[in-house]
Design a protein around this motif. Structure first.
Motif, short mmCIF file in Angstrom:
data_model
loop_
_atom_site.label_atom_id
_atom_site.label_comp_id
_atom_site.label_asym_id
_atom_site.label_seq_id
_atom_site.Cartn_x
_atom_site.Cartn_y
_atom_site.Cartn_z
N SER A 1 71.77 57.16 55.99
CA SER A 1 73.10 57.35 55.42
C SER A 1 73.22 58.73 54.77
N GLN A 2 72.07 59.40 54.54
CA GLN A 2 72.01 60.74 53.98
C GLN A 2 72.66 60.83 52.59
N LYS A 3 72.37 59.80 51.79
CA LYS A 3 72.83 59.77 50.39
C LYS A 3 71.64 59.83 49.44
N CYS A 4 70.51 60.38 49.92
CA CYS A 4 69.27 60.38 49.13
C CYS A 4 69.45 61.06 47.78
N HIS A 5 70.28 62.09 47.71
CA HIS A 5 70.41 62.91 46.50
C HIS A 5 71.46 62.39 45.54
N THR A 6 72.15 61.30 45.90
CA THR A 6 73.28 60.84 45.09
C THR A 6 72.92 59.70 44.15
N GLY A 7 71.77 59.06 44.36
CA GLY A 7 71.45 57.86 43.59
C GLY A 7 72.15 56.62 44.10
N ARG A 8 72.81 56.74 45.24
CA ARG A 8 73.56 55.60 45.79
C ARG A 8 73.01 55.19 47.16
N CYS A 9 71.71 55.31 47.33
CA CYS A 9 71.08 54.88 48.59
C CYS A 9 71.40 53.41 48.84
N PRO A 10 72.00 53.06 49.97
CA PRO A 10 72.43 51.67 50.19
C PRO A 10 71.28 50.71 50.47
N THR A 11 70.07 51.21 50.67
CA THR A 11 68.95 50.31 50.98
C THR A 11 67.90 50.26 49.89
N GLY A 12 68.15 50.90 48.73
CA GLY A 12 67.23 50.80 47.61
C GLY A 12 66.01 51.69 47.70
N ILE A 13 65.99 52.65 48.63
CA ILE A 13 64.80 53.48 48.84
C ILE A 13 64.78 54.70 47.94
N THR A 14 65.90 55.40 47.83
CA THR A 14 65.93 56.64 47.05
C THR A 14 66.85 56.52 45.84
N THR A 15 66.86 55.36 45.23
CA THR A 15 67.67 55.13 44.04
C THR A 15 66.86 54.32 43.05
N HIS A 16 67.26 54.38 41.78
CA HIS A 16 66.59 53.58 40.75
C HIS A 16 67.56 52.58 40.12
N THR A 17 68.70 52.38 40.74
CA THR A 17 69.67 51.39 40.27
C THR A 17 69.14 50.00 40.57
N PRO A 18 68.94 49.17 39.56
CA PRO A 18 68.30 47.87 39.80
C PRO A 18 68.98 47.01 40.85
N TRP A 19 70.31 46.98 40.86
CA TRP A 19 70.97 46.08 41.81
C TRP A 19 70.84 46.58 43.24
N ARG A 20 70.50 47.85 43.42
CA ARG A 20 70.24 48.36 44.77
C ARG A 20 68.77 48.16 45.16
N THR A 21 67.86 48.44 44.22
CA THR A 21 66.43 48.34 44.55
C THR A 21 65.98 46.90 44.73
N ARG A 22 66.71 45.94 44.14
CA ARG A 22 66.31 44.54 44.28
C ARG A 22 66.38 44.08 45.73
N GLY A 23 67.12 44.78 46.56
CA GLY A 23 67.23 44.38 47.96
C GLY A 23 66.01 44.73 48.79
N LEU A 24 65.12 45.58 48.25
CA LEU A 24 63.96 46.02 49.03
C LEU A 24 62.74 45.22 48.58
N ASP A 25 62.27 44.35 49.45
CA ASP A 25 61.12 43.50 49.15
C ASP A 25 59.85 44.21 49.63
N PRO A 26 59.01 44.72 48.70
CA PRO A 26 57.84 45.49 49.14
C PRO A 26 56.84 44.69 49.94
N ALA A 27 56.77 43.38 49.73
CA ALA A 27 55.83 42.56 50.50
C ALA A 27 56.20 42.57 51.98
N LEU A 28 57.47 42.35 52.28
CA LEU A 28 57.93 42.37 53.67
C LEU A 28 57.92 43.78 54.24
N LYS A 29 58.42 44.74 53.48
CA LYS A 29 58.54 46.10 54.00
C LYS A 29 57.19 46.77 54.19
#
Length: 524
Positions: A408-436
């Motif tokens: 999505s090329q939003k790495c620098h905005t803090g609004r990464c839609p998949t929780g990878i390049t953001t520290h917003t809790p409600w976004r990062t909760r979607g990324l399960d490190p065990a599965l990923k």
């Protein structure tokens, strides 16, 4: 009327149940973060190929990674069918500079699911022992030629770093910390390459200067650090320092970096621990003597005089780097001004040969481990790098695709839609490190699997043994240009030395003995 009300109520209950399921499930980060709405992404993706026959873009137009490339990474990471049907959709006859790999008429037998090598994850060790030439106390042979590139905690979320680290551990790969320091999320099993940037995060004193004592504390923290990498520059923004805005400097990031929370975190454009090539080599030897670890440098390539002087000093004295990571100008996940991402530093396929040939002229290529970085996480690109002389390949953005990045090329905005390049809790909760983490490992092993298949198609047991004479470019008018000629490589350049090839053959032969030369017939 009553029927309509009940249908509406039933539909609402079904939507609510689906929303709850989306929030609870862990397989898809998009759905956890965007319940219900996220399904439209998969719906559009499902008929995207048909839609693109008439409008939008072709499978190979998008950048930095085309749709076909992303599909291959996604399918490989999920252990789905990553084959493509109905022949290539590339216009090979008229594409300027299309890569062609010259297969062997009598290839080695290929492996199949269930084979011992398949179960072992297609091990492809490095041909060289990193640090052995300079007798570092903790010299080692990397177990995998494919490893995870430097991407800092801070630039990436903690769960993303954890997923990459756990995945690298499962695949037997190295994981580079990036310049942001060694975080708690790096303590999940993978062997570590600790990167020392200009901000000296994780190895700095209270004034921001390099501190050997602070570095030693980091190394004593319990993570298996195998090498130290001094970052001179990176492909995304060579010649610039970094900036992590204060709003992103959480207490956890501040603790990892050794800085104050809530304050802008600035990395200088150059190092303070050394000022030229001579003092750089002093710094390298100082680190190696104190820690016993192999020490190398990472740099984008601009000024050829730097590399000529570095090689000359190494050839004439006892000091030297153990490895060199060459980053192409097209590489990097970091945010940067457009002119730097587009125009500063040579692209990898021009940068690496420049560096390698200088070290070859000084007789140093057998004493240095060469690492390639910059969009090399696809089989053809990785093979190109290996044929030019890379001993190891670092993958960055492709590994992010494996854990769910949708470009999505939003790495620098803090609004990464998949929780990878953001520290917003409600976004990062979607990324399960065990599965990923499993998907990361699947991708890394899948890349090694395809490199193994390419090697055997070319009659070799290891992709590092494929020379440039096996690669060619097709130009307009059906002209074939050999890469060996284009890059001005002498025969045998880019291949491991005789001793390294002998060691590699000794390592690989027991793994592949049953399929070295004997064709096999599959009976169903």
């Amino acid at each position: 009327m009553a029927i309509g009300i009940w249908l509406t109520v039933g539909f609402g209950i079904a939507l609510a149940a689906l929303a709850v399921r989306d929030i609870i499930q862990r397989r898809h980060a998009i759905l956890r973060i965007y319940p219900l709405v996220g399904h439209f992404r998969y719906l559009l993706e499902s008929f995207g190929p048909e839609l693109r026959q008439y409008i939008v873009t072709s499978n190979d137009e998008e950048r930095p990674f085309s749709r076909n490339q992303r599909r291959w990474v996604y399918a490989t990471a999920k252990r789905q069918n990553n084959q493509f049907a109905f022949g290539t959709d590339q216009d090979l006859e008229h594409s300027e500079g299309a890569l062609v790999i010259r297969h062997h008429t009598f290839p080695l037998a290929q492996f199949h699911p269930g084979d011992a090598v398949d179960q072992a994850g297609y091990p492809l060790p490095s041909a060289k022992v990193m640090g052995a030439a300079r007798e570092r106390r903790h010299a080692f042979r990397p177990a995998s030629i494919v490893n995870v590139s430097g991407m800092s905690f801070g630039a990436l979320s903690g769960v993303a770093v954890e997923a990459l680290n756990r995945g690298a551990h499962l695949a037997g790969c190295l994981h580079n910390t990036g310049e942001g320091g060694l975080s708690p999320y790096h303590h999940n099993g993978a062997d570590i390459v600790f990167q020392i940037g200009t901000g000296y995060f994780g190895c700095r004193d209270e004034h921001g200067a390099f501190s050997l004592a602070a570095l030693q504390r980091t190394l004593d923290s319990g993570a298996p650090v195998r090498a130290l990498e001094i970052k001179l520059s990176q492909g995304a923004k060579p010649g610039l320092g970094g900036l992590l805005p204060g709003v992103k400097v959480t207490p956890e990031i501040a603790s990892t970096r050794g800085i104050r929370p809530g304050i802008d975190c600035k990395s200088p454009a150059r190092h303070g621990a050394f000022s030229d090539i001579d003092t750089l080599l002093d710094f390298v030897e100082h680190l190696a003597d104190a820690t016993g670890l192999p020490v190398g440098i990472k740099s984008a390539v601009g000024d050829p005089d730097f590399w000529e002087t570095l090689a000359s000093l190494m050839a004439s004295g006892q000091r030297g780097v153990d490895f060199i990571t060459v980053d192409g100008g097209e590489g990097g996940t970091g945010a940067a001004p457009l002119v730097f991402t587009d125009r500063v530093a040579l692209p990898f396929k021009a940068a690496f040969p420049l560096v390698y040939k200088i070290f070859h002229q000084h007789g140093l290529t057998s004493r240095v481990t060469f690492i390639g970085s910059a969009r090399l996480g696809l089989p053809d690109a990785a093979l190109w790098g290996l044929a030019m002389g890379c001993d190891l390949i670092n993958v960055g953005r492709e590994a992010l695709l494996a854990i769910g990045c949708i470009q999505s090329q939003k790495c620098h905005t803090g609004r990464c839609p998949t929780g990878i390049t953001t520290h917003t809790p409600w976004r990062t909760r979607g990324l399960d490190p065990a599965l990923k983490s499993v998907r990361t490992a699947n991708y890394l092993i899948g890349l090694r699997r395809e490199l193994t298949a390419l090697a055997r198609a070319c009659g070799e047991i290891h992709p590092a043994l494929i020379g440039l004479e096996r690669l060619a470019l097709v130009e307009n008018g059906y002209r074939i240009q050999d890469l060996q000629h284009i890059l001005d490589y002498a025969p045998g350049m880019g291949l491991p030395g005789v001793a390294a090839r002998g060691e590699l053959d000794e390592l690989m032969r027991p793994l592949f003995e049953d399929r070295l030369r004997t064709p096999t017939t599959q009976v169903s």
